[in-house]
Enzyme design. Structure first.
Site, mmCIF file in Angstrom:
data_model
loop_
_atom_site.group_PDB
_atom_site.id
_atom_site.type_symbol
_atom_site.label_atom_id
_atom_site.label_comp_id
_atom_site.label_asym_id
_atom_site.label_seq_id
_atom_site.Cartn_x
_atom_site.Cartn_y
_atom_site.Cartn_z
ATOM 1 N N GLU A 116 -21.766 -25.412 6.643
ATOM 2 C CA GLU A 116 -21.200 -24.282 5.731
ATOM 3 C C GLU A 116 -22.435 -23.204 5.482
ATOM 4 O O GLU A 116 -23.633 -23.647 5.404
ATOM 5 C CB GLU A 116 -20.897 -24.741 4.227
ATOM 6 C CG GLU A 116 -20.101 -26.219 4.268
ATOM 7 C CD GLU A 116 -18.903 -25.884 4.993
ATOM 8 O OE1 GLU A 116 -18.212 -24.872 5.086
ATOM 9 O OE2 GLU A 116 -17.993 -26.857 5.007
ATOM 10 N N GLU A 138 -6.260 -25.634 2.474
ATOM 11 C CA GLU A 138 -7.435 -26.734 2.961
ATOM 12 C C GLU A 138 -8.120 -27.020 1.527
ATOM 13 O O GLU A 138 -8.458 -25.997 0.908
ATOM 14 C CB GLU A 138 -8.380 -26.398 3.762
ATOM 15 C CG GLU A 138 -7.934 -26.034 5.322
ATOM 16 C CD GLU A 138 -9.052 -25.345 6.228
ATOM 17 O OE1 GLU A 138 -10.186 -25.434 5.676
ATOM 18 O OE2 GLU A 138 -8.616 -24.958 6.932
#
Lengths: 465, 306
Positions: free
Chosen positions: B63, B52
Site C-alpha cells: 500500500e 472490497e
C-alpha cells in the site's frame, strides 16, 4: 539444483528448494515475483556455480577491501574466568566494524553482475546501511538507504557515514519508525523500481532466495572458524555461540558446523540435512575425506535479545524483547514463513532490545527450521546482562564489543560465570562470534549504564572532576 | 466463462451483468466499523458493483501512504478480525463483497468453531497456522472472494484449495511485470476477475492513466474468458472511461475513496457517506462512458438468469 530441475508446471508447484522444512517461501506482491525469480537465477549461476568467476571476485574483494580472513583469537582472561577455552571469531575486524560487509559486498557485486543500475537497502541501527553504502561506493553503484525516523535520530553518526559514502538516506516516518517500517518502505520502493534496482536485504530474512544467499555470503565466518579452531585447538569446538536478531551472523557462524552433529540426521523433509551436498558447493567447499572421519558434535547456541521481559503485552501490541526463536509463533512477515512476535490475531508487535541490531519481530526462516528440528538451541539474554558483558569484555580483553555480540558474551557468563547454576554445559572449547565492534554503541551504553547498577561498568567520574 | 453445468461465480456474474463494473475499496474500521457499514451501503447505492473491504494488517507492504494511513486509523480504533466478520455478517448489499488482506491475517485466524469441524485444515502447516478457519468464516459471513496482495500464485495452493472448498473466488493480481508462462498460469488459475495492476509500485491515487495499463490490457486481450479489472492509481471518472475504452471490464478504486473517508471521517458518517456515493456515481458514469466509446466485446455472453 538448477532452474531446469524444477517442475514449475507440475501438480505441486511449491518448490522445496525455496523453503527450509515448513519455513521460508516467497510471500511477496506479484509485481516482485519476476525479480525474485531473476535473482534466484542469478544466485544459482553466480553464487552457487561461480559463473564468470563471481565468487572468486567476491572473495578477493573481501580480502583486499574487507580485510578477510579475520582472526580466531583465544581470549585468555575470559578462558580463565570461565575455566574453559574461549575463542573469539573477530568479525569486529571486518572493514566497517561488523560482519555486515560480507553480505553487503556480495549483494552489491551480484547486482552489478546482474546489470542492475541502482541499490536500495533498509537499515535499523545503521550497520547494514553503512556496509551497503561502503560497498556501493567501492563498486560505484548509486545507493539509497531507508531508515526509520526514530533510528535516524538515535544513530546520527551512522547516518553521516552513509552520506559520506555517497548514499541517499530516506527517513521512514510510519509506525514506530524503526527497522520493520524501514523494510516495508524498501519493499515498496522495490515494487516500483524493480526493473532497474536490486534490494540488498540486510539479513537472512525475506523471500527466497535471500535467506540462502545472505547465508552463503556470511558462511565464510564459520568456514574460517572451523579451519582455525582445528589448527589452534586441534579439534572442533564443543559449542558455537552467536547472537541472533534477523540471524545473519548466526547463520554465518553456524552454517559450516550444522553437519557436525552426533544426532542422526533427521528425516527426508529436513532440507538442512541435504543442503550442504548439492546446492552450495561453490559457496561452501567441503573436504570429501573429512566426511569419513568419526563425527564430532558441535552445539549451536543462538542467543536472542531477552530485553526487559519475555512476555508480550497483547493490548499494547508490544514485546519488550526480540526473542523470536524462543517465544515466537509461526506466521508470514516480509516475504517468508518464519517465527514471529505477533498477537493472537496476526498483527505484528513492536519488539525491543537495548541493541538496535537485534531489535526485530522476525527471524530468518532457516534458523526457525534449525530450532524446530533441534539442531540450534535458542537462548535469550536480557538488556542488563548484555550491558554487563559489554563492559566485561572491554575490561578483560581490551575489545569493545557491539551490543549485539554482547548478548552472546552474556550467555557465557550466565552458563559458565561465577553465578552459573550449571544447568547448561558449553563444553571445553567454545567459539563465540564477535559479530561487531561496539564503538557505535557508546552513546547508548553511557545512557543505559547511568540508569543501572552494573557491576562490570567503570566509573566515569572523570567527567565530574 | 462457464459451461452449462457449472455455476458462475457471484463476482463474475456481477461484473458481466453490470459491465463495465465499478469495484470499490475501503478499509474496514476506518474510522469505525459502524462508519464502514454506512460507507459500504453508500457505495452500493452509488453504483459499486463489487466492494472490497480491507481487513487491516500492521505491515501493509503493497500500500501507498493513503491506504497505509487508513489501515493505521483502523488498527488504532481496535479493528479485529472478529469485528470485521461481524460487520460483514450484518451488511446487506446488492454488490458482492470481497475481503482484501495480507496472508498472515488469514493464517492466524482461528475460529472458535474449528474444534467442531475437523478435516477443514488440510492446507494447514504441520502443527502451525492454517488457512481453513478464515476461509470458512469468510464464507459464513457471505463474502464472495479474497484478494491477498502478498500471496503470489507460487504460494497460493493452500488458500486456493480452501477457497474452492468453500465456494469463494481467489482473485490474483497481474502486474506490469507479469509475463510469459507465469501470466498464462495465473490467468488459468484466477477466479472472479484478474486484478490488473495499472502500474508498478504501491496503491495510491494518481493524476493520469499509466501507459502500462494499456500495455497490460493488450497483453491480456487474448484471455477473453476472464474479466479484467484495473486498479492502482484510478481516481476519476475520466480515468475509468479511458481504462474501459482500452478494454477493461471494470475499474478498481481505493485510495480516492479513502481520501474521502480521511477528509470527512471525523465529521460523522453522513457527510462522508454522501461524498462516497457521489464519487461512486462519477466513477460508474465514467466507466459507462468508456464502454460507449468501444464496440461491445464479441465474446461477452448473455447475462445468465439466476
Amino acid at each position: 539444483m538448477t532452474t531446469s530441475d524444477r517442475d514449475r508446471d507440475g501438480e505441486d508447484r511449491r518448490d522445496s528448494t525455496t523453503t527450509f522444512g515448513e519455513y521460508g517461501g516467497r510471500y511477496v506482491p506479484e509485481a516482485l515475483m519476476p525479480a525474485i525469480l531473476e535473482l534466484e537465477d542469478a544466485y544459482e549461476r553466480y553464487v552457487l556455480a561461480n559463473e564468470d568467476g563471481f565468487m572468486d571476485e567476491f572473495r578477493e574483494r573481501m580480502c583486499e577491501f574487507g580485510g578477510r580472513p579475520t582472526p580466531l583469537q583465544r581470549a585468555g582472561r575470559l578462558s580463565d574466568r570461565y575455566d574453559r577455552e574461549i575463542y573469539l571469531k573477530r568479525e569486529d575486524l571486518v572493514h566497517g566494524g561488523a560482519h555486515k560487509l560480507n553480505n553487503a559486498l556480495g549483494q552489491v557485486l551480484l547486482a552489478k553482475y546482474m546489470g542492475k543500475e541502482r541499490i536500495i537497502a533498509e537499515t535499523g541501527a545503521g550497520q547494514h546501511g553503512t556496509a551497503t553504502a561502503m560497498a556501493a561506493a567501492h563498486l560505484d553503484v548509486p545507493c539509497e538507504i531507508y531508515m526509520g525516523r526514530t533510528d535516524v535520530n538515535r544513530q546520527r553518526p551512522n547516518v553521516y557515514r552513509m552520506r559520506m559514502n555517497g548514499a541517499e538516506v530516506n527517513p521512514v516516518t510510519a509506525g514506530s519508525g524503526t527497522l520493520k517500517e524501514a523494510i516495508n518502505e524498501t519493499m515498496r520502493d522495490w515494487a516500483t523500481t524493480v526493473e532497474t534496482t536490486h534490494y540488498v536485504i540486510g539479513s537472512v530474512v525475506g523471500p527466497h532466495p535471500f535467506p540462502k544467499m545472505v547465508r552463503d555470503f556470511q558462511a565464510v565466518i564459520g568456514q574460517e572458524a572451523r579451519e582455525q579452531i582445528r589448527e589452534q585447538a586441534g579439534q572442533l569446538p564443543d559449542s558455537v555461540v552467536a547472537c541472533a536478531g534477523g540471524g545473519s551472523n548466526t547463520m554465518g557462524a553456524f552454517y559450516a558446523f550444522v553437519p557436525d552433529s552426533a544426532e542422526p540426521r533427521s528425516g527426508a523433509d529436513s532440507s538442512s540435512a541435504e543442503r550442504s551436498s548439492a546446492d552450495s558447493q561453490a559457496a561452501q567447499p567441503r573436504d570429501d575425506g573429512e566426511q569419513t572421519e568419526p563425527r564430532e558434535h558441535v552445539d549451536l547456541v543462538a542467543v536472542e535479545a531477552g530485553g526487559s521481559s519475555l512476555e508480550i503485552d497483547e493490548e499494547m501490541g508490544l514485546a519488550p524483547n526480540s526473542a523470536t526463536l524462543s517465544t515466537g509463533t509461526d506466521g508470514v512477515l516480509h516475504g517468508a514463513m518464519t517465527k514471529l512476535l505477533q498477537r493472537g490475531d496476526g498483527q505484528i508487535v513492536e519488539s525491543h532490545s537495548v541493541s538496535a541490531g537485534l531489535d526485530y519481530a522476525g527471524v530468518g526462516p532457516e534458523l526457525s527450521h534449525l530450532v524446530e528440528t533441534g539442531r540450534v538451541m535458542p537462548e535469550s539474554v536480557g538488556d542488563e546482562a548484555a550491558l554487563e558483558a559489554f563492559h566485561r569484555l572491554s575490561r578483560l580483553e581490551g575489545i569493545i564489543p557491539a551490543l549485539e555480540s554482547s548478548h552472546a558474551l552474556g550467555y557465557l557468563e550466565e552458563v559458565a560465570g561465577p553465578d552459573a547454576d550449571g544447568s547448561a554445559d558449553l563444553g571445553d572449547v567454545v567459539v563465540v562470534n564477535l559479530s561487531g565492534r561496539g564503538d557505535k554503541d557508546l552513546e547508548t551504553v553511557l545512557e543505559e549504564t547511568e540508569t543501572r547498577d552494573l557491576a562490570a561498568a567503570p566509573d566515569v567520574e572523570v567527567f565530574d572532576r | 466463462m462457464s459451461d452449462d453445468d457449472t455455476i458462475e461465480s457471484e463476482i463474475e456474474t456481477a461484473i458481466r451483468d453490470n459491465h463495465p463494473a465499478l469495484i470499490t475499496y475501503v478499509c474496514a474500521g476506518d474510522p469505525s466499523l459502524e462508519a464502514t457499514a454506512a460507507y459500504v451501503e453508500a457505495l452500493d447505492r452509488g453504483g459499486a458493483d463489487l466492494i472490497e473491504l480491507g481487513l487491516p494488517f500492521s505491515e501493509p507492504i503493497a500500500e501507498g501512504p493513503t491506504i497505509q494511513a487508513s489501515i493505521d486509523r483502523a488498527l488504532g480504533a481496535g479493528t479485529s478480525p472478529q469485528g470485521f466478520f461481524e460487520l460483514v455478517d450484518e451488511l446487506e448489499t446488492d454488490a458482492p463483497l470481497l475481503v482484501m488482506t495480507y496472508y498472515n491475517m488469514i493464517l492466524q485466524y482461528e475460529a472458535a468453531e474449528t474444534a467442531d469441524a475437523p478435516g477443514t485444515d488440510g492446507a494447514s502447516l504441520r502443527g502451525g497456522p492454517g488457512v481453513g478457519p478464515f476461509v470458512e468464516r469468510a464464507a459464513d459471513a457471505g463474502l464472495s472472494g479474497i484478494i491477498v496482495p502478498d500471496l503470489p500464485a507460487e504460494e497460493a495452493d493452500p488458500l486456493r484449495d480452501a477457497c474452492d472448498e468453500h465456494g469463494l473466488d481467489l482473485v490474483f493480481i497481474v502486474a506490469p511485470t507479469t509475463e510469459g508462462e507465469r501470466l498464462e498460469r495465473i490467468m488459468s488459475q484466477v477466479s472472479g476477475f484478474a486484478y490488473v495492476q495499472a502500474r508498478l509500485g504501491t496503491t495510491g491515487a494518481r493524476g493520469d492513466v499509466s501507459n502500462a495499463t494499456h500495455d497490460s490490457l493488450a497483453r491480456l486481450a487474448e484471455y477473453d474468458g476472464v474479466p479484467k479489472a484495473v486498479g492502482f492509481g484510478v481516481s476519476e471518472g475520466d480515468h475509468a472511461a479511458e481504462i474501459v475504452e482500452a478494454g477493461a471490464d471494470g475499474v478498481i478504486v481505493g485510495s480516492a475513496l479513502v481520501d474521502i473517508v480521511a477528509e470527512h471521517g471525523s465529521d460523522g458518517d453522513a457527510p462522508a457517506a454522501d461524498a462516497l456515493e457521489a464519487k461512486a456515481h462519477e466513477l460508474k458514469a465514467g466507466a459507462i462512458r468508456g464502454a460507449d466509446e468501444t464496440t461491445p466485446p464479441k465474446d461477452t455472453p448473455e447475462p445468465e438468469q439466476p
